[in-house]
Design an enzyme around this catalytic site. Structure first.
Site, PDB file in Angstrom:
ATOM      1  N   THR A 191       0.840  -1.208   0.000  1.00 37.74           N
ATOM      2  CA  THR A 191       0.000   0.000   0.000  1.00 37.74           C
ATOM      3  C   THR A 191       0.870   1.251   0.000  1.00 37.74           C
ATOM      4  OG1 THR A 191      -1.432   1.329   1.458  1.00 37.74           O
ATOM      5  CG2 THR A 191      -0.190  -0.396   2.512  1.00 37.74           C
ATOM      6  N   ASP A 192       0.299   2.353  -0.491  1.00 36.56           N
ATOM      7  CA  ASP A 192       1.041   3.626  -0.452  1.00 36.56           C
ATOM      8  C   ASP A 192       1.250   4.093   0.987  1.00 36.56           C
ATOM      9  OD1 ASP A 192      -1.567   4.439   0.164  1.00 36.56           O
ATOM     10  OD2 ASP A 192      -1.574   6.151  -1.212  1.00 36.56           O
ATOM     11  N   GLU A 193       0.486   3.509   1.930  1.00 41.05           N
ATOM     12  CA  GLU A 193       0.589   3.963   3.322  1.00 41.05           C
ATOM     13  C   GLU A 193       1.918   3.569   3.966  1.00 41.05           C
ATOM     14  OE1 GLU A 193      -2.983   3.646   5.659  1.00 41.05           O
ATOM     15  OE2 GLU A 193      -4.222   3.585   3.865  1.00 41.05           O
ATOM     16  N   TYR A 213      -1.447  -0.671  11.125  1.00 46.93           N
ATOM     17  CA  TYR A 213      -1.796  -1.243   9.822  1.00 46.93           C
ATOM     18  C   TYR A 213      -0.653  -1.060   8.835  1.00 46.93           C
ATOM     19  CZ  TYR A 213      -3.550  -1.200   5.015  1.00 46.93           C
ATOM     20  OH  TYR A 213      -3.686  -1.405   3.667  1.00 46.93           O
ATOM     21  N   LYS A 235       1.930  -3.792   7.075  1.00 42.34           N
ATOM     22  CA  LYS A 235       2.025  -3.926   5.609  1.00 42.34           C
ATOM     23  C   LYS A 235       3.469  -3.702   5.141  1.00 42.34           C
ATOM     24  CE  LYS A 235      -0.777  -4.482   2.940  1.00 42.34           C
ATOM     25  NZ  LYS A 235      -1.331  -5.734   2.359  1.00 42.34           N
TER      26      LYS A 235
END
Ligand code: NAD
Ligand code: TYD
Length: 335
Positions: free
Chosen positions: A125-127, A149, A153
């Protein structure tokens, strides 16, 4: 004939990816969907393809090594979507994020390595980059995840990379921005706000609503994954983005306008702890390979809103029972 193992295919993006595969390749693909059916996994999401002879559903946990080792032989392509995916829940109870997102990815990587799969796509994810005030993150930028989260990831993202370097497992890592579209569990910004607005319920905006996300239509994300399975280079990371940066307030106003609902439904609530201000990824690397999103943002939003309007049977079933308890705890108010 390619045989896919899709994990988390009873969730939002995974089910859209399976639907995409069957629409594009029809009988030329076989898909096994391994999904634990957590609160976010929904058998209704598989109705469209559950009876196809090319489809098999296995209810199970990606952390279950014995089960994963039983499924893996004969698989050509693994696409790992399975994850705990909601930032707010990761703040309240991070345990399952660590287990599924990191250990589960490890179990899949191990089994894939032993069985010499042709491709392993780790859906990151970009997060994982964390927040950025100006400019956009490139794939080579440092990871500074800030929620349990995104940190879990990031762990899986780097673990997948290590399997490429150490074991030459043909891994590709994708880091996509925020998805929207049909079948999104109604706890995320767009699916929650659209369904609340349809029911004339308030839209809980965190902080001032000035946080920025880059939105991509889910089928564009699926298309990019399929493109990378064909054209991506092993061991590489690819950012995927829609190029549609909007503040949460802009998204809220668009939803209210499209549904012709009053601005009075907006309700400012306390901010999310550690709330990342802005996500933005530079997608030049993917564009250079020849991929661009195909859906125009406003049109895709209108279609999405219409889908939730037409499919209240789907989300009304979800927004009862345990969801009401979650909502009360999260927002300190009844839905
Ligand atoms: P989702 O929460 O809708 O679906 C997750 C699915 O995984 C559910 O069906 C759930 O039952 C399943 N699952 C959870 N734990 C499992 C386990 N231990 N074993 C097997 N199955 C399990 O999530 P989503 O929004 O569809 O996201 C899918 C993936 O894409 C995630 O890895 C997420 O990090 C990533 N991603 C999501 C977005 C987004 O905007 N939604 C953006 C970028 C990346
Ligand atoms: P979300 O859909 O949870 O995705 P993420 O945090 O993983 O990007 O949230 C998107 C943005 O919307 C984020 O800035 C938090 C905000 N938000 C609200 O303001 N209210 C809400 O009820 C939710 C769920 C999110």
């Amino acid at each position: 004939m390619k045989k896919y193992l899709v994990t988390g295919g009873a969730g939002f993006i995974g089910r859209n990816f399976i639907s995409y595969l069957f629409k594009k390749y029809d009988r030329a693909v076989k898909v096994i969907n391994l999904d634990k059916l957590t609160y976010a996994g929904n058998p209704d999401n598989m109705l469209e393809f559950k009876d196809r002879p090319e489809f098999e559903f296995v209810k199970g946990d990606i952390c279950d090594a014995a089960l994963v080792e039983k499924i893996m032989p004969g698989i050509d392509i693994v696409v790992n979507f399975a994850a705990e995916s909601h930032v707010d829940r990761s703040i309240g109870s991070p345990d399952d994020f660590i287990k599924t997102d990191i250990f589960g990815a490890f179990v899949l990587l191990e089994a894939a390595r032993k069985n010499n799969v042709e491709k392993f796509i780790q859906i990151s994810t970009d997060e994982v980059y964390g927040s950025i005030i100006k400019g956009s993150f490139k794939e080579t930028d440092t990871l500074e995840p800030s929620s349990p989260y995104s940190a879990s990831k990031a762990g899986a993202d780097r673990l997948a990379y290590s399997y490429f370097v150490t074991f030459q497992l043909p891994v590709i890592i994708t880091r996509c921005s925020n998805n929207f579209g049909p079948f999104q569990y109604p706890e995320k910004l767009i699916s929650l706000f659209v369904t609340n607005a349809i029911e004339n319920k308030t839209l809980p905006i965190y902080g001032k609503g000035e946080n920025v996300r880059d939105w991509i239509y889910v089928l564009d994300h699926c298309d990019a994954i399929d493109f990378l399975i064909q054209a991506g280079e092993n061991g590489q990371i690819y950012n995927i983005g829609g190029g549609n940066e909007r503040t949460n307030l802009e998204i809220t106003d668009l939803i209210l306008e499209t549904l012709n609902k009053p601005a009075g439904l907006k309700k400012y609530v306390g901010d999310r702890p550690g709330h990342d201000f802005r996500y933005s990824v530079d997608t030049e690397k993917l564009r250079r390979l020849g991929w661009t999103p195909k859906h125009e943002f406003t049109e895709a939003m209108e279609e999405t809103i219409e889908w939730y309007n037409q499919n209240s049977w789907w989300w009304k079933k979800i927004k009862s029972g345990d969801f009401l308890k979650y909502y009360k705890q999260q927002y300190q108010t009844e839905l």
